[in-house]
Each structure stands twice: as C-alpha cells, then as structure tokens.
Write an enzyme that holds these catalytic residues in place. Sequence first.
Site, PDB file in Angstrom:
ATOM      1  N   TRP A 246       0.834  -1.130  -0.069  1.00  0.00           N
ATOM      2  CA  TRP A 246      -0.009  -0.029  -0.081  1.00  0.00           C
ATOM      3  C   TRP A 246       0.879   1.330  -0.060  1.00  0.00           C
ATOM      4  O   TRP A 246       0.573   1.978  -0.514  1.00  0.00           O
ATOM      5  CB  TRP A 246      -1.013   0.000   1.208  1.00  0.00           C
ATOM      6  CG  TRP A 246      -1.955  -1.039   1.080  1.00  0.00           C
ATOM      7  CD1 TRP A 246      -2.196  -2.246   2.068  1.00  0.00           C
ATOM      8  CD2 TRP A 246      -3.086  -1.365  -0.034  1.00  0.00           C
ATOM      9  NE1 TRP A 246      -3.317  -2.956   1.509  1.00  0.00           N
ATOM     10  CE2 TRP A 246      -3.797  -2.449   0.543  1.00  0.00           C
ATOM     11  CE3 TRP A 246      -3.155  -0.683  -1.403  1.00  0.00           C
ATOM     12  CZ2 TRP A 246      -4.771  -3.026  -0.289  1.00  0.00           C
ATOM     13  CZ3 TRP A 246      -4.371  -1.267  -1.834  1.00  0.00           C
ATOM     14  CH2 TRP A 246      -4.753  -2.498  -1.468  1.00  0.00           C
TER      15      TRP A 246
ATOM     16  N   ASP B 276      -1.549   6.871   6.388  1.00  0.00           N
ATOM     17  CA  ASP B 276      -2.458   6.248   6.047  1.00  0.00           C
ATOM     18  C   ASP B 276      -2.621   5.052   7.099  1.00  0.00           C
ATOM     19  O   ASP B 276      -1.836   4.454   7.484  1.00  0.00           O
ATOM     20  CB  ASP B 276      -1.966   5.164   4.719  1.00  0.00           C
ATOM     21  CG  ASP B 276      -2.947   4.316   4.353  1.00  0.00           C
ATOM     22  OD1 ASP B 276      -4.080   4.070   5.051  1.00  0.00           O
ATOM     23  OD2 ASP B 276      -2.650   3.391   3.051  1.00  0.00           O
TER      24      ASP B 276
ATOM     25  N   LYS C 292     -11.916  -1.455   6.793  1.00  0.00           N
ATOM     26  CA  LYS C 292     -11.200  -2.485   7.596  1.00  0.00           C
ATOM     27  C   LYS C 292     -11.453  -2.359   9.232  1.00  0.00           C
ATOM     28  O   LYS C 292     -12.164  -3.389   9.755  1.00  0.00           O
ATOM     29  CB  LYS C 292      -9.665  -2.019   7.617  1.00  0.00           C
ATOM     30  CG  LYS C 292      -8.641  -2.643   6.650  1.00  0.00           C
ATOM     31  CD  LYS C 292      -9.239  -2.714   5.342  1.00  0.00           C
ATOM     32  CE  LYS C 292      -8.420  -3.243   4.314  1.00  0.00           C
ATOM     33  NZ  LYS C 292      -7.402  -2.321   3.622  1.00  0.00           N
TER      34      LYS C 292
HETATM   35  C1  LIG Z   1      -6.763  -1.854   2.324  1.00  0.00           C
HETATM   36  C2  LIG Z   1      -5.835  -0.704   2.311  1.00  0.00           C
HETATM   37  C3  LIG Z   1      -5.924   0.046   1.298  1.00  0.00           C
HETATM   38  C4  LIG Z   1      -6.631   0.220   0.043  1.00  0.00           C
HETATM   39  O1  LIG Z   1      -7.986   0.814   0.470  1.00  0.00           O
HETATM   40  P1  LIG Z   1      -8.927   1.087  -0.796  1.00  0.00           P
HETATM   41  O2  LIG Z   1     -10.171   1.686   0.070  1.00  0.00           O
HETATM   42  O3  LIG Z   1      -9.491  -0.299  -1.006  1.00  0.00           O
HETATM   43  O4  LIG Z   1      -8.304   1.923  -1.832  1.00  0.00           O
HETATM   44  C5  LIG Z   1      -4.771   1.044   1.330  1.00  0.00           C
HETATM   45  N1  LIG Z   1      -3.839   1.314   2.504  1.00  0.00           N
HETATM   46  C6  LIG Z   1      -4.073   0.270   3.541  1.00  0.00           C
HETATM   47  C7  LIG Z   1      -3.142   0.317   4.576  1.00  0.00           C
HETATM   48  C8  LIG Z   1      -5.098  -0.683   3.482  1.00  0.00           C
HETATM   49  O5  LIG Z   1      -5.070  -1.571   4.553  1.00  0.00           O
END
Ligand SMILES: *Cc1c(COP(=O)(O)O)cnc(C)c1O
Length: 355
Positions: free
Chosen positions: A100, A167, A191
């Site tokens: 990511w 993030d 998540k």
């Molecule tokens: C799942 C995830 C993403 C991607 O998320 P989307 O909402 O599908 O774009 C980005 N960063 C992390 C840390 C993730 O766990």
Amino acid sequence: MKHNFGAGPAILPQEVLKQAAQAIIDFNGSGMSLLEISHRSADFEAVMNEAVALVKELLQVPDGYSVLFLQGGASTQFAMVPFNLLEKNQKAAYVDSGVWASKALKEAKNFGEVAVLASSKDANYTFIPKDYAIPADASYLHITSNNTIYGTQLQTFPQSPIPLVCDMSSDIFSRPIDVSNFGIIYAGAQKNMGPAGTTLVIVKDELLGKVSHKIPSMLNYQLHIDNGSMYNTPPVYAVYVSMLTLKWLKAKGGVAAIEKENIAKANLLYEEIDRNSLFKGTCVKEDRSKMNVCFVMENPDLEKEFLKFAQEHGCVGLKGHRSVGGFRASIYNAMSITSIHVLVEIMQEFAKKHA
Ligand SMILES: *Cc1c(COP(=O)(O)O)cnc(C)c1O
C-alpha cells in the site's frame, strides 16, 4: 455464527449490523428507508454531523483540523494527498513499508519528485524501516501506520519536522493517537471503521491552498471542507454504518479501552504462534501488528489442511495474502477475544492431530 478473520471488508459488531439492517427497512421510525431519503434531509444531515462529532470526540481532534467522509477509498487518497500538497518542482518523502505504501508513492510520482527514505521491500516487508533522516525541504512525509498485508505496525510515530501524512486504513480507532502530530490522516472505512464505500480524512486546514496548480473539484479537500462532505451525494449508507460503529466504540469506552482489548487479543494469538511448534510468525517481533496477525506453518504442506480444519470450526477469512502466503488473522476492534480463544484452541487441536 462464523468467526470472521477477513482483512477487509471486515467484521462489524453484531449490534451495528442489526441496527443497519433495520435502517434499510425503516429509518428512525420515519416509514422510509435510509436508502431512499435525500442526503440533504435533516435526518441524514444529523447522521453526517454525528459521524463527524464522534470522530472528533474519539480521537480528540484539535481545533484547526477538518473531518471528511469521502469516496474513492484509500487508493484515491494516494493521489489526492500529492494533488493538494505537492508542487511539480517540490519533493515529497515516503517510507516504503508495504504494497500500500509503494502504491501511494507511485501515485505521488505523477505530481512531483518522490524521495523514498527507506524500504523493507528486500525483506518482503517483514519489518518497519525506522532509521532514516527526514529531509526538511520535502513538502510532507507519508507513512503507513499498519501494513495490512504483512502484519507490521508502527508502535511509535516519527517526530517529523515536515507535515506527517499517514495511511491508517487498517488500524484507525484501534488505539489513541495524537492527531496534532499529523498533517493528514486517512483511512478507508472497510477495515476497522465500517463498510466499504467511504474514506475518513482528517486534515489540518492550514496545509491547504498552497499549491499553484488547479485541483479537480472532487479531489479538492478545501471544496469538501466548505461543503461539509456534501459537495455531491455522499455514500449515505457507508457513513451511517460507520457512525453506528463509532457509537458502539464510544459505548465500549473509546479508543483507550479498545486498545487494551486489542493488546490482550493480539498477545493471546502471538503467544500460541510462538509456543505451538507447528506455526511461526512471519515478521520481526517488535513490529508485530495488533490488527493483522500473519503466520505460516513450519511444514507448508499442512497449510491447506489447517485452513480447511479452521473453516470446519467456523474460523473463516484466514488465508494469507498471496504475497506472504500462510495465514492472516485480522483481529479488528469488532472481533471479541472469544473468537481468538476459538482459533487458539483449533491450533492446539491441530497440533495434537499432528503430534
Ligand atoms: C486496504 C488498504 C488500502 C486500500 O484501500 P481502498 O479503500 O481499497 O482503496 C490502502 N492502505 C491500507 C493500509 C489498506 O489496508
């Protein structure tokens, strides 16, 4: 009832699901479904306001920050962050701690120069890079607090002389954080906060309005701030269910209380992984995640059988990401310690079978 160890979209509290189901049929006794009312109605405005208020309360968001519920997932934030903060002739700093993170920095390269300060890619991202100097002349530093695929998590955040962008998709609301240390925090809801379809963004207002280029409306933080996340039709249902989940979290005692549970849950599972000779963890101990627990078997030939055995006992979603293999138990806020006990018992049963 299944024990849902899936990484995302992930487990939500049972009582939230019940309320969410009810709102589809009859929202707040209005005789209408939440899915068929105007997002400009007083009823929905109250939902959005409460969602924002809960974020501010649970994370003690200080003045000078705005809370947004946007669309496009965390992946859209990979582009939106540099679009709003990075000039073509400037550079941004990134730490490459997983897939990511690497997707985020790849996106930033479309906007300006990218300095990758450190990477654990050569070690298949089994640890979090920590020893790096932060360039004072970069526009911001981007980090990933929890690496969902590899099961590593920042235990402390870097002290950054430049705005820190994080993030937090897979560990937001799992522990207290000091928002004032960050310039931007973003997280896809699916998540640890709600269903797929909305992305939480917490942004320090003073960082905005500094780039000289034009920003498309839908990718412009300031425009969304000015419109209270309702420039266009917001993802009403995803915001509503996220709000319910945050309310559930508040009733449980908030992030400090849930952190205690998360530590107990993670410790229980890691202790079994370290104790049980059939299994072993995949990443460096000091960086182990309390949200995504990654492990493999000493004898990979047994992995298929264990997955089936776990499934037969109601534990689902345990298959590891293809880039790591083995297993990944995602044990987000909504998972109770009872489910971890069940998984640990299954691991012990399996070990007896193969003794
Ligand atoms: C799942 C995830 C993403 C991607 O998320 P989307 O909402 O599908 O774009 C980005 N960063 C992390 C840390 C993730 O766990």
